[in-house]
Structure formats: structure tokens, C-alpha cells
Design a protein around this motif. Structure first.
Motif, PDB file in Angstrom:
ATOM      1  N   LEU A 112      37.748  40.615  52.975  1.00 57.08           N
ATOM      2  CA  LEU A 112      38.466  39.911  51.908  1.00 57.08           C
ATOM      3  C   LEU A 112      39.653  40.756  51.469  1.00 57.08           C
ATOM      4  O   LEU A 112      39.515  41.978  51.274  1.00 57.08           O
ATOM      5  CB  LEU A 112      37.538  39.694  50.708  1.00 57.08           C
ATOM      6  N   ALA A 113      40.811  40.125  51.313  1.00 58.05           N
ATOM      7  CA  ALA A 113      42.005  40.862  50.875  1.00 58.05           C
ATOM      8  C   ALA A 113      42.774  40.017  49.868  1.00 58.05           C
ATOM      9  O   ALA A 113      42.924  38.805  50.056  1.00 58.05           O
ATOM     10  CB  ALA A 113      42.899  41.200  52.067  1.00 58.05           C
ATOM     11  N   GLY A 114      43.253  40.637  48.812  1.00 55.52           N
ATOM     12  CA  GLY A 114      44.002  39.922  47.784  1.00 55.52           C
ATOM     13  C   GLY A 114      45.347  40.568  47.517  1.00 55.52           C
ATOM     14  O   GLY A 114      45.447  41.795  47.426  1.00 55.52           O
ATOM     15  N   ARG A 115      46.382  39.724  47.444  1.00 53.50           N
ATOM     16  CA  ARG A 115      47.722  40.200  47.077  1.00 53.50           C
ATOM     17  C   ARG A 115      47.906  39.890  45.604  1.00 53.50           C
ATOM     18  O   ARG A 115      48.101  38.739  45.231  1.00 53.50           O
ATOM     19  CB  ARG A 115      48.762  39.490  47.940  1.00 53.50           C
ATOM     20  N   ARG A 116      47.816  40.908  44.781  1.00 55.54           N
ATOM     21  CA  ARG A 116      47.827  40.690  43.338  1.00 55.54           C
ATOM     22  C   ARG A 116      49.209  40.266  42.848  1.00 55.54           C
ATOM     23  O   ARG A 116      50.225  40.731  43.340  1.00 55.54           O
ATOM     24  CB  ARG A 116      47.455  41.990  42.611  1.00 55.54           C
ATOM     25  N   MET A 117      49.221  39.401  41.843  1.00 54.90           N
ATOM     26  CA  MET A 117      50.468  39.112  41.131  1.00 54.90           C
ATOM     27  C   MET A 117      50.960  40.397  40.478  1.00 54.90           C
ATOM     28  O   MET A 117      52.153  40.693  40.473  1.00 54.90           O
ATOM     29  CB  MET A 117      50.220  38.060  40.053  1.00 54.90           C
ATOM     30  N   THR A 118      50.045  41.101  39.881  1.00 59.13           N
ATOM     31  CA  THR A 118      50.366  42.387  39.299  1.00 59.13           C
ATOM     32  C   THR A 118      49.128  43.250  39.318  1.00 59.13           C
ATOM     33  O   THR A 118      48.018  42.764  39.109  1.00 59.13           O
ATOM     34  CB  THR A 118      50.889  42.248  37.858  1.00 59.13           C
ATOM     35  N   TRP A 119      49.321  44.522  39.564  1.00 58.21           N
ATOM     36  CA  TRP A 119      48.190  45.425  39.634  1.00 58.21           C
ATOM     37  C   TRP A 119      47.598  45.689  38.246  1.00 58.21           C
ATOM     38  O   TRP A 119      46.433  46.064  38.111  1.00 58.21           O
ATOM     39  CB  TRP A 119      48.628  46.724  40.293  1.00 58.21           C
ATOM     40  N   ILE A 120      48.399  45.469  37.197  1.00 58.11           N
ATOM     41  CA  ILE A 120      47.928  45.863  35.868  1.00 58.11           C
ATOM     42  C   ILE A 120      46.962  44.862  35.255  1.00 58.11           C
ATOM     43  O   ILE A 120      46.474  45.078  34.160  1.00 58.11           O
ATOM     44  CB  ILE A 120      49.100  46.110  34.889  1.00 58.11           C
ATOM     45  N   VAL A 121      46.699  43.741  35.930  1.00 59.38           N
ATOM     46  CA  VAL A 121      45.627  42.862  35.472  1.00 59.38           C
ATOM     47  C   VAL A 121      44.327  43.509  35.917  1.00 59.38           C
ATOM     48  O   VAL A 121      43.980  43.500  37.091  1.00 59.38           O
ATOM     49  CB  VAL A 121      45.763  41.444  36.065  1.00 59.38           C
ATOM     50  N   ASP A 122      43.647  44.128  34.985  1.00 56.35           N
ATOM     51  CA  ASP A 122      42.564  45.042  35.306  1.00 56.35           C
ATOM     52  C   ASP A 122      41.237  44.294  35.360  1.00 56.35           C
ATOM     53  O   ASP A 122      40.503  44.234  34.383  1.00 56.35           O
ATOM     54  CB  ASP A 122      42.524  46.146  34.241  1.00 56.35           C
ATOM     55  N   VAL A 123      40.957  43.700  36.494  1.00 56.32           N
ATOM     56  CA  VAL A 123      39.677  43.019  36.680  1.00 56.32           C
ATOM     57  C   VAL A 123      39.019  43.643  37.897  1.00 56.32           C
ATOM     58  O   VAL A 123      39.535  43.551  39.002  1.00 56.32           O
ATOM     59  CB  VAL A 123      39.864  41.504  36.923  1.00 56.32           C
ATOM     60  N   ALA A 124      37.914  44.305  37.698  1.00 52.98           N
ATOM     61  CA  ALA A 124      37.298  45.045  38.799  1.00 52.98           C
ATOM     62  C   ALA A 124      36.065  44.339  39.353  1.00 52.98           C
ATOM     63  O   ALA A 124      35.568  44.713  40.404  1.00 52.98           O
ATOM     64  CB  ALA A 124      36.932  46.450  38.327  1.00 52.98           C
ATOM     65  N   ALA A 125      35.561  43.340  38.650  1.00 56.66           N
ATOM     66  CA  ALA A 125      34.276  42.772  39.040  1.00 56.66           C
ATOM     67  C   ALA A 125      34.440  41.516  39.882  1.00 56.66           C
ATOM     68  O   ALA A 125      35.383  40.758  39.695  1.00 56.66           O
ATOM     69  CB  ALA A 125      33.462  42.431  37.796  1.00 56.66           C
ATOM     70  N   GLY A 126      33.530  41.310  40.809  1.00 60.13           N
ATOM     71  CA  GLY A 126      33.477  40.045  41.546  1.00 60.13           C
ATOM     72  C   GLY A 126      34.218  40.087  42.868  1.00 60.13           C
ATOM     73  O   GLY A 126      34.867  41.075  43.220  1.00 60.13           O
ATOM     74  N   LEU A 127      34.101  38.977  43.585  1.00 58.49           N
ATOM     75  CA  LEU A 127      34.796  38.853  44.862  1.00 58.49           C
ATOM     76  C   LEU A 127      36.263  38.536  44.596  1.00 58.49           C
ATOM     77  O   LEU A 127      36.587  37.656  43.792  1.00 58.49           O
ATOM     78  CB  LEU A 127      34.176  37.723  45.686  1.00 58.49           C
ATOM     79  N   LEU A 128      37.146  39.246  45.255  1.00 59.42           N
ATOM     80  CA  LEU A 128      38.601  39.059  45.110  1.00 59.42           C
ATOM     81  C   LEU A 128      38.989  38.951  43.634  1.00 59.42           C
ATOM     82  O   LEU A 128      39.517  37.921  43.186  1.00 59.42           O
ATOM     83  CB  LEU A 128      39.050  37.816  45.880  1.00 59.42           C
ATOM     84  N   PRO A 129      38.725  39.994  42.875  1.00 60.32           N
ATOM     85  CA  PRO A 129      38.974  39.908  41.437  1.00 60.32           C
ATOM     86  C   PRO A 129      40.466  39.930  41.112  1.00 60.32           C
ATOM     87  O   PRO A 129      41.296  40.266  41.948  1.00 60.32           O
ATOM     88  CB  PRO A 129      38.295  41.163  40.896  1.00 60.32           C
ATOM     89  N   GLY A 130      40.777  39.560  39.874  1.00 66.38           N
ATOM     90  CA  GLY A 130      42.157  39.665  39.398  1.00 66.38           C
ATOM     91  C   GLY A 130      42.965  38.418  39.708  1.00 66.38           C
ATOM     92  O   GLY A 130      42.455  37.392  40.155  1.00 66.38           O
ATOM     93  N   TRP A 131      44.245  38.510  39.440  1.00 64.84           N
ATOM     94  CA  TRP A 131      45.177  37.388  39.580  1.00 64.84           C
ATOM     95  C   TRP A 131      45.925  37.580  40.890  1.00 64.84           C
ATOM     96  O   TRP A 131      46.874  38.353  40.955  1.00 64.84           O
ATOM     97  CB  TRP A 131      46.111  37.389  38.375  1.00 64.84           C
ATOM     98  N   ASN A 132      45.480  36.911  41.923  1.00 62.53           N
ATOM     99  CA  ASN A 132      46.065  37.086  43.251  1.00 62.53           C
ATOM    100  C   ASN A 132      47.063  35.968  43.550  1.00 62.53           C
ATOM    101  O   ASN A 132      46.768  34.799  43.333  1.00 62.53           O
ATOM    102  CB  ASN A 132      44.967  37.066  44.314  1.00 62.53           C
ATOM    103  N   SER A 133      48.227  36.351  44.058  1.00 63.76           N
ATOM    104  CA  SER A 133      49.161  35.309  44.502  1.00 63.76           C
ATOM    105  C   SER A 133      48.702  34.753  45.838  1.00 63.76           C
ATOM    106  O   SER A 133      48.942  33.591  46.149  1.00 63.76           O
ATOM    107  CB  SER A 133      50.583  35.860  44.614  1.00 63.76           C
ATOM    108  N   ARG A 134      48.036  35.594  46.624  1.00 64.67           N
ATOM    109  CA  ARG A 134      47.438  35.113  47.878  1.00 64.67           C
ATOM    110  C   ARG A 134      46.124  35.855  48.096  1.00 64.67           C
ATOM    111  O   ARG A 134      46.056  37.067  47.894  1.00 64.67           O
ATOM    112  CB  ARG A 134      48.369  35.372  49.073  1.00 64.67           C
TER     113      ARG A 134
END
Lengths: 430, 123
Positions: A112-134
Motif C-alpha cells: 500500500l502506498a499513499g501520496r499525501r496532500m500534505t505531510w503535516i496531516v498527522d494521522v498515523a493509524a489505520g490502512l493508508l492513513p491521512g489525506w492522500n491525493s492518490r
């Protein structure tokens, strides 16, 4: 060099597991092997990298307690990856193991790989966490992932592809061949055909003009732009500056890194083809933003959307022509094939006994007539263009619209599973 | 004869509906097939979601009646069975006593349009 975190278990010790069912995952970091920090960093832009594990055969899971230390050690890549690490055992029947050609259970790997919108959205839990653009996933069973299906649809498509845990795990379990699935976030810009084609054809100079215009808009109001304005503007710029249809994909497999070209197949939603778009008055590009996303913008961005854009009506013929241009242009450039989810076009929620009270054309007023017209348009287009229609309308009617797609677009798990199977059948034939 | 128009239960789990447009005018007759109002149903209720399950419906009269009193305005939220309006089968009969029966209406799923309350509201 690959490093990993401790294991997050999705099933408990002693659980009976299905073959292909994702039972655990961990976070990964990949560094150039011999000269860390000197060679190019793999997965540039994809700073979320995880691997999920699924048994190949059914059995009872026995978790090794040392596989998880808990806390941040299950998030940070503090352990070296070794293919021989024992994190659990599976009590499987010898017959199942023999049928699968296995002496002992080894896990299938879902990367699994995620391209974050921004790295500073600090979500560490779960599969593909955070706000990913892709976000994407590939089955790392063999030397190279199979064909890539890129989802550029709205929620009727993304729910099928991402699944309940948002980690592609249902698609992984349902797919009988190696594959890669990618999904591009549909917020705040709806991926309709004109927008996708403009994205594909946009030059760096055109993007710079768009970026300059948005930057000016943020500084023009009487008030200082709010955080919501800046976040919304950043999301716009991220999407407008990329073309997922041109993306290539780096993949980590048991034998190393490889790279695949643009997606072999793209999944679109007919529901994304609104009868009205926004067109920039001077720069000429198109946007479609759902009202709930527009309301998430600050006052400055909303004012800019109202003043810098004009609404443009689209007829069904316009939508058909936009699809044709998209399929022709992308197909010629990359060889990509298209799948389109049609729309649910009937409902038990209405009790129309006569159409006389409704203004003609009925497709401009009545939602189900509009959906039938749009579905027919797809079939008309299919006579001259080679693409695949995923028949949501038929599947939902067969299972029952009221229970499985109550608002006409958001599907139940059963309907998603049915459509997932239809999509995989098409993908296998491409 | 007095008729009441109540918010229909379009879906079993709907928490209510919002008035998106009102077409009928108080004191005026509504013909068979006349547009009464448009409503939106958000299955998520007041809980904001980034892709809300909203659908839109139009209530159309299936009988001739006079709109005597409207109980809602654009933007109002109303629970199922809440009173939208009172109608009468004669233009000038007194508005006294309970409704004899519900107004006969058709419910039709419609497309969102820019004359709706949600098009101009920032809520």
C-alpha cells in the motif's frame, strides 16, 4: 534496505481466516540499499508505505506475541524486514496446503502506498492513513504487479475500489490475478471528463497562470484569508498540477523495485458528469465542485469561485462528446482503456402515475429519467468507442435499490462486491 | 373539506427533509398536476459528511384544491408527518376543525436545480 514497524493485527489470535483475507499490516520504509541518503529515494512523493498480509489458505490464526510491541513501535520502521520472520502461524488443513502447493503457510503481501496532500496531516493509524491525493495497492506475490486499474470516479466507484477499510483489501481478496489498484481523491474536484482531459493536456505555463490567479484571489479580499481558504487552495493546486492519467508507478516486490507505466485501465463514474460545470472566465479551464466541498472553502475562495467562473450547461451530447475526446486522446497517448459505471435509474421512492405535470424534456427535471437518458447515451457512445460499461443500474435493480443504494448512489457492501466482480471480469479480459 | 399536506416518509430511515422551493401561493388554487414544493432528504441528517447522501423530490398535487395556509418557508427542516400546509376543496370554507383527509400528492425524484434554497444558502 526495507525497514518495518511492529504488526497491527486486524484479526485476533485464534480467529478463523479466509484465504486472501487481510489479517495484519505494518508500516514500511525503503532506503537505497548500499548508500543511504545518496541514491534517489524510492517512492518519491509517496511517504506512506505499508504492507498488509493475508493467508493463502483458510485456517486458524495463531499470533506470535513478539510480532507487536504496541505504541509507536507499531508505526515507526524500527525493525529490519526479513522474509523469514515468523509473526504468526496458521493452523490449516494439510489438504488445503497441499492443494495450494505449500509446505507451510507464507503470507500473501498487499503493498500500500499513499501520496499525501500534505505531510503535516498527522494521522498515523489505520490502512493508508491521512489525506492522500492518490492511494494505491499492488499484489506483491510475484516479480511484478499485474495490470493497473486507476479509479477516477466519485463515491460510487471509490467505495468499490477502496472498500470498507479504505485499504483495497476487499479488491485484493476478490482478485484472482496479480493487479494494482490506484485511487485519486475526488475532493474537492470532481473527476469529470473535461477536467480529466484538460489535466492531461495542461502545459506548465498554463498551470503557472492558474496558480498565479489563485494566489491573487487569496490576496484580494478585505479580510485575511482563513485557514479553510488556504487548505482549499492548496488542494486545488495539487489536483490542477497533476495528471493521474500520466502517472507511472514504482512497485516493491519480493525481488526488488520495478516501475510500471500509466494505468492499463481507468474506472470513471457517469455520476460525475454533471449537467453544469464551472468554466474560468479568462483562463478557460473547467471545474466541478460539489456544494458540500464548496462550503468547506473559506469566504475568499468561495468569492473567487463566484466571480472568476461562469456556469456552463452541458447537454447529453456535450457529455458524450467529452467522453469521446477523453477516450480518443488518452487511448492514443497511453493505450489506456476505460470502464464507466452507469447510474441507478429507478427508485421505489416515487409514485408517479402521470408524467403530464412535469415539463419536457423530462430528463431535465426527473432524476430517474435523467439517469436513463445518460445510461442510453453511454450505450450510443459504445457503438463507436471501445470502452466498457459497468452496469450499476442492472445490479442494483436485481439486488434491490431501496436496501442497497437508498439515495441512488451510495452502495451497500453486497452491491459493491457484485460490482467489484463485474469490474474484475472486465479487467481480466483486457 | 380541509386537507392537510404532511411531509411524506419518502424513505424508511429519513430523519426529515428540507424545504428547497415552494411553488403554491396562499389563497390560490392548485390544479391537478400543480407543483407544490421541492424537498431534499439527507439520510445523514445534520451530521456533516464529505459526500452526503442527499436526494431531491418534488411534491405534485393529484387534485384541485386551494392553498389556505403554508406552515413552512424555504430552508425549513421538517420531520416526517410534520404539517407542510393546509388546503381546502372550496376557496372560502372556514379553516376550522381537523383535516378530513390528507392531500393527494405524487412524489417524484428530481434533479437539483439552481432555484433551490440550497443553491443560495451558505448553510
Amino acid at each position: 534496505m526495507v525497514r518495518r514497524s511492529g504488526m497491527h493485527w486486524l484479526r485476533e489470535d485464534g480467529a478463523l481466516c479466509r484465504p486472501g483475507e487481510v489479517v495484519a499490516y505494518c508500516d514500511l520504509s525503503v532506503e537505497p540499499a548500499r548508500f543511504p541518503g545518496l541514491a534517489a529515494q524510492p517512492f518519491a512523493g509517496e511517504r506512506t508505505l505499508q504492507v498488509a498480509l493475508a493467508p493463502r489458505v483458510a485456517g486458524r490464526l495463531r499470533i506470535d506475541p513478539s510480532s507487536s510491541a504496541g505504541g509507536l513501535l507499531d508505526t515507526l520502521g524500527v525493525y529490519g524486514w526479513s522474509a523469514g520472520d515468523v509473526i504468526a502461524t496458521l493452523e490449516a488443513s494439510p489438504a488445503d496446503l497441499a492443494e495450494a502447493g505449500l509446505e507451510a503457510e507464507t503470507f500473501r503481501l498487499l503493498m500500500l502506498a499513499g501520496r499525501r496532500m500534505t505531510w503535516i496531516v498527522d494521522v498515523a493509524a489505520g490502512l493508508l492513513p491521512g489525506w492522500n491525493s492518490r492511494a494505491r495497492a499492488w499484489w506483491a506475490d510475484g516479480d511484478e504487479p499485474g495490470p493497473t486499474l486507476l479509479c477516477l470516479g466519485v463515491c460510487d466507484a471509490s467505495g468499490i475500489i477502496r472498500g470498507d477499510l479504505s485499504g483495497f483489501v476487499e479488491m485484493f481478496e476478490a482478485t484472482p490475478f496479480p493487479a494494482q489498484m490506484a485511487h485519486v481523491n475526488e475532493h474537492p474536484l470532481v473527476p469529470c471528463a473535461p477536467y480529466l482531459l484538460e489535466q492531461f493536456l495542461r502545459t506548465p505555463a498554463q498551470y503557472e497562470a492558474i496558480a498565479a490567479d489563485i494566489t491573487r484571489a487569496l490576496g484580494q479580499g478585505a479580510a485575511v484569508p482563513a485557514a479553510d481558504d488556504l487548505v482549499f487552495a492548496a488542494a486545488l493546486l495539487t489536483h490542477l498540477g497533476q495528471s493521474p492519467l500520466r502517472d507511472s508507478y514504482e512497485a516493491l516486490t519480493p525481488t526488488g523495485l520495478c516501475r510500471r507505466g500509466p494505468a492499463e485501465a481507468v474506472l470513471l463514474s457517469l455520476a460525475a458528469e454533471s449537467r453544469s460545470l464551472l468554466r474560468h472566465k479568462t483562463l478557460g479551464y473547467s471545474l466541478l465542485i460539489y456544494s458540500h466541498d464548496r462550503l468547506a472553502a473559506g469566504a475568499a475562495m468561495r468569492r473567487w469561485l463566484e466571480s472568476a467562473f461562469e456556469p456552463v450547461r452541458r447537454s447529453l451530447r456535450d457529455i458524450r462528446d467529452d467522453y469521446a475526446r477523453l477516450f480518443d486522446t488518452i487511448g492514443a497517448a497511453t493505450g489506456t482503456r476505460f470502464l464507466v459505471l452507469n447510474e441507478m435509474s429507478s427508485s421505489g421512492r416515487e409514485d408517479i402515475s402521470s408524467y403530464a405535470p412535469f415539463d419536457a424534456p423530462l430528463g431535465d427535471v426527473l432524476a430517474n429519467v435523467a439517469a436513463k437518458d445518460a445510461n442510453l447515451m453511454l450505450h450510443d457512445l459504445a457503438e463507436t468507442r471501445d470502452f466498457h460499461i459497468v452496469d450499476v443500474d442492472a445490479a442494483a435493480a436485481e439486488l434491490g435499490g431501496g436496501a442497497h443504494v437508498p439515495d441512488g448512489i451510495h452502495q451497500s457492501a453486497m452491491l459493491q462486491a457484485r460490482l467489484r466482480g463485474d469490474i474484475l471480469d472486465i479487467l481480466a479480459r483486457l | 373539506m380541509l386537507l392537510d399536506l404532511k411531509m411524506p416518509l419518502v424513505m424508511p430511515d429519513m430523519p426529515g427533509a428540507r424545504i428547497e422551493a415552494i411553488y403554491a401561493t396562499v389563497g390560490q388554487a392548485v390544479a391537478i398536476g400543480g407543483k407544490l414544493c421541492d424537498i431534499s432528504v439527507d439520510l445523514a441528517g445534520a451530521f456533516a459528511q464529505n459526500c452526503p447522501p442527499i436526494s431531491y423530490y418534488r411534491l405534485v398535487s393529484r387534485e384541485r384544491a386551494w392553498l389556505r395556509r403554508a406552515m413552512v418557508v424555504g430552508g425549513d427542516l421538517l420531520a416526517p408527518a410534520g404539517i407542510l400546509a393546509w388546503f381546502s376543496t372550496e376557496a372560502d370554507e372556514p379553516l376550522e376543525g381537523p383535516a378530513a383527509r390528507p392531500m393527494r400528492v405524487t412524489t417524484a425524484g428530481i434533479l437539483w436545480h439552481p432555484a433551490m434554497w440550497s443553491a443560495t444558502s451558505s448553510a
